[in-house]
Design an enzyme around this catalytic site. Structure first.
Site, mmCIF file in Angstrom:
data_model
loop_
_atom_site.group_PDB
_atom_site.id
_atom_site.type_symbol
_atom_site.label_atom_id
_atom_site.label_comp_id
_atom_site.label_asym_id
_atom_site.label_seq_id
_atom_site.Cartn_x
_atom_site.Cartn_y
_atom_site.Cartn_z
ATOM 1 N N GLY A 1 0.883 -0.844 0.210
ATOM 2 C CA GLY A 1 0.268 -0.076 0.574
ATOM 3 C C GLY A 1 0.503 1.378 0.237
ATOM 4 O O GLY A 1 2.165 0.888 -0.457
ATOM 5 N N HIS B 1 8.890 -4.020 -3.506
ATOM 6 C CA HIS B 1 8.918 -3.746 -4.846
ATOM 7 C C HIS B 1 8.623 -1.632 -4.737
ATOM 8 O O HIS B 1 9.111 -1.092 -5.750
ATOM 9 C CB HIS B 1 7.954 -3.807 -5.244
ATOM 10 C CG HIS B 1 6.168 -2.970 -6.254
ATOM 11 N ND1 HIS B 1 5.770 -2.227 -5.901
ATOM 12 C CD2 HIS B 1 6.295 -3.485 -7.024
ATOM 13 C CE1 HIS B 1 4.662 -1.795 -7.277
ATOM 14 N NE2 HIS B 1 6.077 -2.421 -8.213
ATOM 15 N N ASP C 1 7.457 -4.033 -11.646
ATOM 16 C CA ASP C 1 5.347 -4.876 -11.285
ATOM 17 C C ASP C 1 4.846 -6.195 -11.506
ATOM 18 O O ASP C 1 4.813 -7.085 -11.054
ATOM 19 C CB ASP C 1 4.212 -3.904 -11.714
ATOM 20 C CG ASP C 1 4.497 -1.896 -11.226
ATOM 21 O OD1 ASP C 1 5.186 -2.265 -10.184
ATOM 22 O OD2 ASP C 1 3.145 -1.487 -12.698
#
Length: 122
Positions: free
Chosen positions: A29, A47, A89
């Site tokens: 998040g 990430h 991603d």
């Protein structure tokens, strides 16, 4: 873009990322601090680090080119920056898939108060 990232996660895991990953652990998040709580949270940490290394484009907004070949994502296009976002991603989506068996609901809606430890470097 975040919409493409969502699409990759859904295709890799069969899960809806907004419910399954957007509020998980210390790094999944928005933002991120402290120590990754488990393998899934570490996917998000890596990430975040990957996005942090991208310069010259906006990982959250810029649209990249990718295709699917034999169940795998292939990043394409001529823009090296957008290709880098795509790789970030893609690798995270693969990471989530590989760690599905250790996903722990106790880290869903995890309180930021539990993420006070010093962050490790990327």
């Amino acid at each position: 873009s975040l919409l493409q990232f969502r699409e990759m996660i859904t295709k890799m895991t069969g899960k809806e990322p907004i419910f399954f990953y957007a509020f998980y652990g210390c790094y999944c998040g928005l933002g991120g601090r402290g120590k990754p709580q488990d393998a899934t949270d570490r996917c998000c940490f890596v990430h975040d680090c990957c996005y942090g290394k991208v310069t010259g484009c906006d990982p959250k907004k810029d649209i990249y080119t990718y295709s699917e070949e034999n169940g795998a994502f292939v990043c394409g296009g001529d823009d090296p920056c957008k290709k880098e976002i795509c790789e970030c991603d893609k690798n995270a989506a693969i990471c989530f898939r590989n760690d599905l068996d250790t996903y722990d609901y106790k880290y869903l809606l995890y309180s930021p108060e539990n993420c006070q430890e010093e962050s490790e470097p990327c």
